[in-house]
Design a protein around this motif. Sequence first.
Motif, PDB file in Angstrom:
ATOM      1  N   LEU A  16       4.105  -9.171 -12.274  1.00  0.00           N
ATOM      2  CA  LEU A  16       4.938  -8.242 -13.035  1.00  0.00           C
ATOM      3  C   LEU A  16       4.572  -8.233 -14.515  1.00  0.00           C
ATOM      4  N   ASN A  17       3.949  -9.301 -15.001  1.00  0.00           N
ATOM      5  CA  ASN A  17       3.515  -9.342 -16.401  1.00  0.00           C
ATOM      6  C   ASN A  17       2.424  -8.329 -16.703  1.00  0.00           C
ATOM      7  N   CYS A  18       1.821  -7.778 -15.662  1.00  0.00           N
ATOM      8  CA  CYS A  18       0.750  -6.789 -15.861  1.00  0.00           C
ATOM      9  C   CYS A  18       1.301  -5.404 -16.180  1.00  0.00           C
ATOM     10  N   LEU A  19       2.604  -5.207 -15.962  1.00  0.00           N
ATOM     11  CA  LEU A  19       3.219  -3.909 -16.271  1.00  0.00           C
ATOM     12  C   LEU A  19       3.472  -3.858 -17.775  1.00  0.00           C
ATOM     13  N   GLU A  39      -4.541  -5.608  -7.878  1.00  0.00           N
ATOM     14  CA  GLU A  39      -5.253  -6.225  -8.993  1.00  0.00           C
ATOM     15  C   GLU A  39      -4.504  -5.952 -10.293  1.00  0.00           C
ATOM     16  N   ASP A  40      -4.617  -6.887 -11.256  1.00  0.00           N
ATOM     17  CA  ASP A  40      -3.840  -6.795 -12.480  1.00  0.00           C
ATOM     18  C   ASP A  40      -4.056  -5.481 -13.218  1.00  0.00           C
ATOM     19  N   SER A  77       0.816  -1.207   0.000  1.00  0.00           N
ATOM     20  CA  SER A  77       0.000   0.000   0.000  1.00  0.00           C
ATOM     21  C   SER A  77       0.851   1.259   0.000  1.00  0.00           C
ATOM     22  N   GLU A  78       2.090   1.165   0.497  1.00  0.00           N
ATOM     23  CA  GLU A  78       3.005   2.305   0.459  1.00  0.00           C
ATOM     24  C   GLU A  78       3.645   2.440  -0.921  1.00  0.00           C
ATOM     25  N   ILE A  79       3.966   1.309  -1.553  1.00  0.00           N
ATOM     26  CA  ILE A  79       4.619   1.345  -2.869  1.00  0.00           C
ATOM     27  C   ILE A  79       3.672   1.904  -3.931  1.00  0.00           C
ATOM     28  N   ARG A  80       2.404   1.562  -3.830  1.00  0.00           N
ATOM     29  CA  ARG A  80       1.453   2.015  -4.847  1.00  0.00           C
ATOM     30  C   ARG A  80       1.332   3.534  -4.860  1.00  0.00           C
ATOM     31  N   LYS A  81       1.617   4.192  -3.720  1.00  0.00           N
ATOM     32  CA  LYS A  81       1.588   5.660  -3.674  1.00  0.00           C
ATOM     33  C   LYS A  81       2.635   6.263  -4.595  1.00  0.00           C
ATOM     34  N   LEU A  82       3.746   5.551  -4.798  1.00  0.00           N
ATOM     35  CA  LEU A  82       4.792   6.046  -5.688  1.00  0.00           C
ATOM     36  C   LEU A  82       4.287   6.111  -7.122  1.00  0.00           C
TER      37      LEU A  82
END
Length: 447
Positions: free
Chosen positions: A271-274, A241-242, A213-218
């Motif tokens: 990581l395939n979702c990136l 979520e993907d 939840s902290e990383i997603r803020k980046l």
Amino acid sequence: MVVNPSHWVTWIDSGTHTPLDGEMDPSTGRSFMQVLCEKYSPENFPYRRGPGVGVVVTAGPQGSPMKDRLNLPSILVLNSCGITCAGEENEIAAFCTHVSELDLSDNKLEDWQEVRKIVSNVPQLQFLNLSSNPLHQSTLERSCAESFSGVRKLVLNNSKATWETVHTLLQELPQLEELFLCLNDYNTVTCSPVCCHSLKLLHITDNQLEDWSEIRKLGTMFPSLDTLILANNHVLAIDEEDDSLARLFPNLRSVSLHKSGLNCWEDIDKLNCLPKLKEVRLLGIPLLQSYSTEERRKLVIARLPCVSKLNGSAVTDGEREDSERFFIRYHLDLPQEEVPRRYQELVKKYGKLAPLAEVNLRPQIKAKVEVHFEEKMKEMSIRLDQTVADLKKQLKPVVQLSTNNMRLYYLDREAPFGPEEMKLSTRALHSYGIRDGDKFFVEPKTK
């Protein structure tokens, strides 16, 4: 141009020095201008050979002959110099108009206003390193941060800069492309009130970020991020979520999760979702500790079909095919409900492959052979690492002949010329290619 001696002073003594007027007391620190003049004055290089021996150049007024005596490069490295303040701003402006990179790391700057005095007088500045300065002891005002507007690369490692300080800088650095926030003891991320669309690289290693939840803020703060280096943070999972992950990091091409806490293959699959990911670093994660070096690389490559560089090494087309075939065979014996989704995708590509035959390439150590003598035959197990002379000693009690009176022949089943006499006593048996079922013949020497 001849320099006016009133602008510089030379002294040679045993190591003691009384500060001159306008010069900072070393016990309280040194100014940026003082260090600049000392390091880059031509007079210093031939004379500075040890403590107490040297040349001090005191800066004169702007436009003085001193400007011609400082040979400044466009990249200034003034790290670990004990700098606490800026010094005369007009002198900084006179000397540093062409400077583009400035390393002030590991100094004693604790007041942002002193940094402003330096930066505001370096109009071409694009790279600024303020690592390991105690700037957390002062508050960065937005009016002060305006002086940093031209900086494209900013390093704040081990500065303990708060997120409020980072946000203030981000609002005033419209061209910032690279930001380094390592070793700042962050365990949370505070979102900025505005997005920074210019940032391409964020280096935030060696902090204490664990929760996704902290990383997603980046991703929310830096939507144009190309490279995210999260090494040595104990990120436990990619809990996203993907489709949401793709929206958070739509431009991410490279990510480092080196020594993170990932312990699940599903996190690797995420990581395939990136959509633009090409480079990944995943060394030192708990998930891979139980696998061999070969298994780690091949299993990860097979799961990440779009990645072209893993742990710093390029993935060739040949290595990818080998890895994907290895992946299929690795999961052949798993129950259907435990087979990863990637397995079915690869089976469609290559078919269901048979296990590879096990080939033992180690040399044979022993062989079971037939020894024929005097119309008799005896089956024996012989070591192939011994010599012909050793074998004769082994046969001596069997055939009742001394080694000197023994002629030994070896029959290779595939040889077309019959038995071969083993005349060279020092030759190793394994060099004959002896196998189970081969025959030896023993005869006494004729006088």
